[in-house]
Design a protein around this motif. Structure first.
Motif, PDB file in Angstrom:
ATOM      1  N   ASP A   1      24.352 -14.868 -10.494  1.00 29.35           N
ATOM      2  CA  ASP A   1      25.015 -15.228  -9.239  1.00 29.35           C
ATOM      3  C   ASP A   1      23.991 -15.184  -8.113  1.00 29.35           C
ATOM      4  OD1 ASP A   1      26.559 -15.590  -7.006  1.00 29.35           O
ATOM      5  OD2 ASP A   1      27.846 -13.829  -7.303  1.00 29.35           O
ATOM      6  N   GLU A   2      23.629 -16.343  -7.609  1.00 35.60           N
ATOM      7  CA  GLU A   2      22.606 -16.405  -6.559  1.00 35.60           C
ATOM      8  C   GLU A   2      23.068 -15.763  -5.256  1.00 35.60           C
ATOM      9  OE1 GLU A   2      23.772 -20.945  -5.015  1.00 35.60           O
ATOM     10  OE2 GLU A   2      21.767 -20.491  -5.745  1.00 35.60           O
ATOM     11  N   HIS A   3      24.371 -15.553  -5.130  1.00 37.98           N
ATOM     12  CA  HIS A   3      24.900 -14.921  -3.918  1.00 37.98           C
ATOM     13  C   HIS A   3      24.995 -13.406  -4.061  1.00 37.98           C
ATOM     14  CE1 HIS A   3      25.781 -18.900  -2.436  1.00 37.98           C
ATOM     15  NE2 HIS A   3      26.557 -19.163  -3.470  1.00 37.98           N
ATOM     16  N   MET A   4      24.504 -12.870  -5.178  1.00 37.06           N
ATOM     17  CA  MET A   4      24.602 -11.438  -5.424  1.00 37.06           C
ATOM     18  C   MET A   4      24.070 -10.583  -4.277  1.00 37.06           C
ATOM     19  SD  MET A   4      22.644  -8.591  -6.286  1.00 37.06           S
ATOM     20  CE  MET A   4      21.193  -9.080  -7.198  1.00 37.06           C
ATOM     21  N   PRO A   5      22.885 -10.880  -3.701  1.00 38.91           N
ATOM     22  CA  PRO A   5      22.380 -10.013  -2.621  1.00 38.91           C
ATOM     23  C   PRO A   5      23.368  -9.848  -1.466  1.00 38.91           C
ATOM     24  CG  PRO A   5      20.633 -11.447  -3.403  1.00 38.91           C
ATOM     25  CD  PRO A   5      21.897 -11.927  -4.058  1.00 38.91           C
ATOM     26  N   ALA A   6      23.947 -10.963  -0.996  1.00 38.48           N
ATOM     27  CA  ALA A   6      24.887 -10.883   0.129  1.00 38.48           C
ATOM     28  C   ALA A   6      26.149 -10.135  -0.272  1.00 38.48           C
ATOM     29  CB  ALA A   6      25.239 -12.287   0.623  1.00 38.48           C
ATOM     30  N   THR A   7      26.626 -10.383  -1.499  1.00 39.34           N
ATOM     31  CA  THR A   7      27.843  -9.717  -1.976  1.00 39.34           C
ATOM     32  C   THR A   7      27.624  -8.215  -2.087  1.00 39.34           C
ATOM     33  OG1 THR A   7      28.470 -11.690  -3.224  1.00 39.34           O
ATOM     34  CG2 THR A   7      29.524  -9.614  -3.848  1.00 39.34           C
ATOM     35  N   LEU A   8      26.500  -7.823  -2.685  1.00 38.34           N
ATOM     36  CA  LEU A   8      26.235  -6.395  -2.874  1.00 38.34           C
ATOM     37  C   LEU A   8      25.969  -5.703  -1.543  1.00 38.34           C
ATOM     38  CD1 LEU A   8      26.027  -4.117  -4.843  1.00 38.34           C
ATOM     39  CD2 LEU A   8      23.661  -4.757  -5.332  1.00 38.34           C
ATOM     40  N   MET A   9      25.335  -6.389  -0.603  1.00 36.49           N
ATOM     41  CA  MET A   9      25.114  -5.802   0.719  1.00 36.49           C
ATOM     42  C   MET A   9      26.455  -5.502   1.390  1.00 36.49           C
ATOM     43  SD  MET A   9      21.919  -5.280   1.631  1.00 36.49           S
ATOM     44  CE  MET A   9      21.857  -5.397   3.414  1.00 36.49           C
ATOM     45  N   ARG A  10      27.415  -6.416   1.287  1.00 38.27           N
ATOM     46  CA  ARG A  10      28.737  -6.169   1.873  1.00 38.27           C
ATOM     47  C   ARG A  10      29.382  -4.953   1.219  1.00 38.27           C
ATOM     48  NH1 ARG A  10      29.153 -11.875   1.858  1.00 38.27           N
ATOM     49  NH2 ARG A  10      30.297 -11.853  -0.107  1.00 38.27           N
ATOM     50  N   SER A  11      29.265  -4.864  -0.110  1.00 41.86           N
ATOM     51  CA  SER A  11      29.850  -3.725  -0.822  1.00 41.86           C
ATOM     52  C   SER A  11      29.198  -2.418  -0.382  1.00 41.86           C
ATOM     53  CB  SER A  11      29.680  -3.904  -2.336  1.00 41.86           C
ATOM     54  OG  SER A  11      30.379  -5.042  -2.796  1.00 41.86           O
ATOM     55  N   MET A  12      27.883  -2.410  -0.251  1.00 35.98           N
ATOM     56  CA  MET A  12      27.191  -1.193   0.161  1.00 35.98           C
ATOM     57  C   MET A  12      27.558  -0.794   1.582  1.00 35.98           C
ATOM     58  SD  MET A  12      23.407  -1.355  -1.647  1.00 35.98           S
ATOM     59  CE  MET A  12      22.965  -3.005  -1.103  1.00 35.98           C
ATOM     60  N   ASN A  13      27.780  -1.774   2.448  1.00 29.06           N
ATOM     61  CA  ASN A  13      28.172  -1.454   3.821  1.00 29.06           C
ATOM     62  C   ASN A  13      29.593  -0.884   3.880  1.00 29.06           C
ATOM     63  OD1 ASN A  13      25.751  -2.130   5.032  1.00 29.06           O
ATOM     64  ND2 ASN A  13      26.344  -4.254   5.413  1.00 29.06           N
ATOM     65  N   LEU A  14      30.489  -1.350   2.983  1.00 24.35           N
ATOM     66  CA  LEU A  14      31.824  -0.771   2.899  1.00 24.35           C
ATOM     67  C   LEU A  14      31.739   0.678   2.423  1.00 24.35           C
ATOM     68  CD1 LEU A  14      33.862  -3.730   1.329  1.00 24.35           C
ATOM     69  CD2 LEU A  14      34.087  -2.820   3.651  1.00 24.35           C
ATOM     70  N   ILE A  15      30.899   0.910   1.414  1.00 21.50           N
ATOM     71  CA  ILE A  15      30.684   2.279   0.937  1.00 21.50           C
ATOM     72  C   ILE A  15      30.133   3.145   2.067  1.00 21.50           C
ATOM     73  CG2 ILE A  15      29.289   3.711  -0.614  1.00 21.50           C
ATOM     74  CD1 ILE A  15      29.422   1.371  -2.643  1.00 21.50           C
ATOM     75  N   ALA A  16      29.205   2.591   2.838  1.00 19.47           N
ATOM     76  CA  ALA A  16      28.582   3.341   3.936  1.00 19.47           C
ATOM     77  C   ALA A  16      29.610   3.736   4.989  1.00 19.47           C
ATOM     78  CB  ALA A  16      27.466   2.511   4.569  1.00 19.47           C
ATOM     79  N   ASP A  17      30.547   2.837   5.308  1.00 15.10           N
ATOM     80  CA  ASP A  17      31.581   3.153   6.301  1.00 15.10           C
ATOM     81  C   ASP A  17      32.424   4.349   5.850  1.00 15.10           C
ATOM     82  OD1 ASP A  17      30.790   1.141   7.968  1.00 15.10           O
ATOM     83  OD2 ASP A  17      32.333  -0.291   7.334  1.00 15.10           O
ATOM     84  N   GLU A  18      32.836   4.326   4.580  1.00 14.24           N
ATOM     85  CA  GLU A  18      33.651   5.431   4.067  1.00 14.24           C
ATOM     86  C   GLU A  18      32.822   6.705   3.932  1.00 14.24           C
ATOM     87  OE1 GLU A  18      35.951   4.416   0.666  1.00 14.24           O
ATOM     88  OE2 GLU A  18      36.814   2.613   1.598  1.00 14.24           O
ATOM     89  N   ASP A  19      31.555   6.536   3.564  1.00 20.48           N
ATOM     90  CA  ASP A  19      30.673   7.691   3.441  1.00 20.48           C
ATOM     91  C   ASP A  19      30.490   8.373   4.788  1.00 20.48           C
ATOM     92  OD1 ASP A  19      28.832   9.329   1.858  1.00 20.48           O
ATOM     93  OD2 ASP A  19      27.243   8.379   3.019  1.00 20.48           O
ATOM     94  N   ASP A  20      30.331   7.578   5.846  1.00 18.16           N
ATOM     95  CA  ASP A  20      30.190   8.144   7.196  1.00 18.16           C
ATOM     96  C   ASP A  20      31.429   8.944   7.585  1.00 18.16           C
ATOM     97  OD1 ASP A  20      27.663   7.093   7.546  1.00 18.16           O
ATOM     98  OD2 ASP A  20      28.350   5.309   8.611  1.00 18.16           O
ATOM     99  N   MET A  21      32.617   8.401   7.261  1.00 20.42           N
ATOM    100  CA  MET A  21      33.856   9.097   7.585  1.00 20.42           C
ATOM    101  C   MET A  21      33.934  10.435   6.856  1.00 20.42           C
ATOM    102  SD  MET A  21      37.804   7.970   6.794  1.00 20.42           S
ATOM    103  CE  MET A  21      37.547   8.272   5.043  1.00 20.42           C
ATOM    104  N   LEU A  22      33.604  10.443   5.560  1.00 13.93           N
ATOM    105  CA  LEU A  22      33.659  11.679   4.780  1.00 13.93           C
ATOM    106  C   LEU A  22      32.600  12.677   5.248  1.00 13.93           C
ATOM    107  CD1 LEU A  22      34.266  10.118   1.260  1.00 13.93           C
ATOM    108  CD2 LEU A  22      35.886  11.504   2.570  1.00 13.93           C
TER     109      LEU A  22
END
Length: 405
Positions: free
Chosen positions: A244-265
Motif C-alpha cells: 500500500d503506497e499510502h501506508m506512511p500517511a495512514t500509519l502517521m494518522r494512526s500514530m497521532n491518534l495513539i499519541a492523543d490518547e497517550d497524552d491524556m493518560l
C-alpha cells in the motif's frame, strides 16, 4: 516552465509543512533560537535549507548548526564534516563542530556504540545550545534543538518497537517535542526531502555538493541489514509500501491518534503522582532531591493498574533522568509492593530494580530509593531494634544489690 513550477510546488509544500508542524505542536516561532543537528545526510541537509528559508521569512530567530564527528567511519566521516562546514558557510549559519571517539568511549564504558553516540551527541547539542543562546542573547528557555527525523524514522521506530515489544504509549513512536529537542520534519517523508533537494538544484537555487557532486552525504552503513533499523527499513517498511503506497500517511494518522490518547493518560497518571506520591527528600528551603527516591502512599494501590504503571514510569524517569531506559520488569516490581487482592502495601516486600534501586513496602506505603540509602536505613533500624531489645532486657533483669542482715 513546468519544471520550474514543480520546483516551486515542492519547495512550497516542504516549507509550509514544516511551518505547520512547528505551529500545530508549538515547537518554535519567530523568537526561537534554533540549533540544527546536521550530519550531512539528506534529511539534515534539507533541514538546514528549510530552516534558513524560515529564518529569512521571519518564522524563526537565530540559527546555528552542530556537527558531531563520531570517528567511526574514517575518511568518510571527515568528508561529512567538510560537507557540513561548506553548507553552513553557504547558508551563513554559525557552526559548532566537535569530534568524539565513540568507539573508545563505548569500549571504556562497555556500552552499545549507538547508545553512546546518541548520548554524546545530545550532550554536545545541549552545550552548544547554551553557548548559542548566551552569544545571541536569547533566554535558554527559548532555545530549541532541531533534529531532522522524518515520517520514515517514526514509521521505522513503530515497526522496531512492534518487534522488540513496548507499552501502548510506545506505539506513538517519536514525539514532536521532548524537552528542548523538537522535530519539525516529522510530517515529511525522506523521499519528499530528497525531491526538495533535487528540485532546488534544478531550479538554480543555492545548493552545496560534496566532492563527488552529490547533494548530501550517504552513510553506507544505512544499507547494512545486519543493523536492526536498516533491516526494518529495507525488509519490512519497503515491503509494506509495496502493498500500500499510502501506508506512511495512514500509519502517521494512526500514530497521532495513539499519541492523543497517550497524552491524556499521561496527564491522568501525573495527577495520580501529585495526589498519592511523596518524595523522600523534600523541604521548603531546598525543594525536592529527586535522586533520593519516592514513596507511593497506601491510596496509590487503589488506582487502576494501567495508570499505576504510567505513574511509576514517570517517577523513575524523573528520578533517573529523562534519557534513562526504564525496564518494564522494574515497573512491575514496584507495583508488586501492593497486595494484588486488597491494594494495600505488602508489608515486608523487598526487591532490587534497575541494578541499584531498592523497593520496600510497609504500612506507610511502597518506597523506591537508591540501594545505599535502603541499606543505611535498614542498618539504623536494626541498630535501634537491637538497642531497644537490650534496654528491655536490662529493665527486666533483677537488681544486683542484696539486703544486709
Amino acid at each position: 516552465m513546468g519544471e520550474g513550477k514543480a520546483s516551486e510546488t515542492i519547495a512550497a509544500r516542504v516549507i509550509e509543512q514544516a511551518r505547520r508542524t512547528m505551529a500545530d505542536h508549538a515547537l518554535a516561532g519567530p523568537d526561537t533560537a534554533a540549533l540544527l543537528m546536521v550530519s550531512g545526510g539528506s534529511d539534515s541537509t534539507a533541514l538546514a535549507y528549510v530552516a534558513s528559508e524560515l529564518r529569512a521569512q521571519g518564522a524563526l530567530g537565530a540559527l546555528a548548526m552542530l556537527h558531531v564527528n563520531h570517528k567511526l567511519r574514517g575518511e568518510d566521516a571527515d568528508d561529512d564534516a567538510r560537507f557540513v562546514a561548506e553548507l553552513a558557510h553557504a547558508l551563513d549559519i554559525p557552526l559548532f563542530q566537535c569530534e568524539i571517539d565513540i568507539a573508545a568511549e563505548a569500549a571504556r564504558t562497555h556500552e552499545n556504540v549507538e547508545a553512546v553516540a546518541r548520548r554524546e551527541r545530545y550532550l554536545a547539542a545541549n552545550e552548544a545550545l547554551r553557548s548559542m543562546c548566551q552569544h545571541e542573547a536569547y533566554p535558554l528557555a527559548d532555545g530549541r534543538i532541531f533534529t531532522a527525523h522524518t515520517a520514515d524514522d517514526r514509521i521505522e521506530s513503530f515497526y522496531m518497537r512492534s518487534i522488540v515489544g513496548t507499552g501502548p504509549g510506545g506505539f506513538r513512536s517519536m514525539r514532536y517535542r521532548n524537552g528542548p529537542v523538537v522535530r519539525p520534519m516529522l510530517d515529511l517523508t525522506r523521499d519528499e526531502l530528497r525531491s526538495y533537494l533535487h528540485e532546488r538544484e534544478r531550479a538554480g537555487q543555492r545548493a552545496v555538493c560534496d566532492a563527488a557532486g552529490e547533494l548530501w552525504r550517504e552513510d553506507a552503513t544505512n544499507a547494512h541489514t545486519d543493523r536492526f533499523r536498516a533491516f526494518v527499513r529495507h525488509n519490512i517498511v519497503a515491503r509494506a509500501k509495496e502493498w500500500d503506497e499510502h501506508m506512511p500517511a495512514t500509519l502517521m494518522r494512526s500514530m497521532n491518534l495513539i499519541a492523543d490518547e497517550d497524552d491524556m493518560l499521561e496527564e491522568m497518571a501525573a495527577r495520580l503522582v501529585e495526589e498519592q506520591v511523596a518524595w523522600a527528600a523534600q523541604d521548603e528551603t531546598w525543594g525536592i532531591d529527586l535522586t533520593e527516591g519516592f514513596v507511593l502512599q497506601p491510596g496509590f494501590g487503589a488506582s487502576p493498574r494501567p495508570l499505576q504503571r504510567r505513574a511509576v514510569r514517570q517517577l523513575l524517569l524523573r528520578m533517573l533522568g529523562a534519557e534513562a531506559r526504564v525496564e518494564a520488569a522494574s515497573v512491575e516490581a514496584v507495583l508488586d509492593g501492593f497486595d494484588a487482592q486488597t491494594g494495600a502495601p505488602a508489608g515486608g516486600y523487598v526487591a532490587n530494580i534497575q541494578s541499584d534501586l531498592a523497593v520496600s513496602a510497609n504500612k506507610q506505603g511502597v518506597r523506591v530509593e537508591p540501594m545505599a540509602y535502603f541499606r543505611a536505613r535498614r542498618k539504623k533500624r536494626d541498630a535501634k531494634a537491637e538497642g531497644d531489645a537490650k534496654a528491655q532486657k536490662d529493665a527486666k533483669a533483677p537488681s544486683g544489690s542484696s539486703q544486709s542482715n
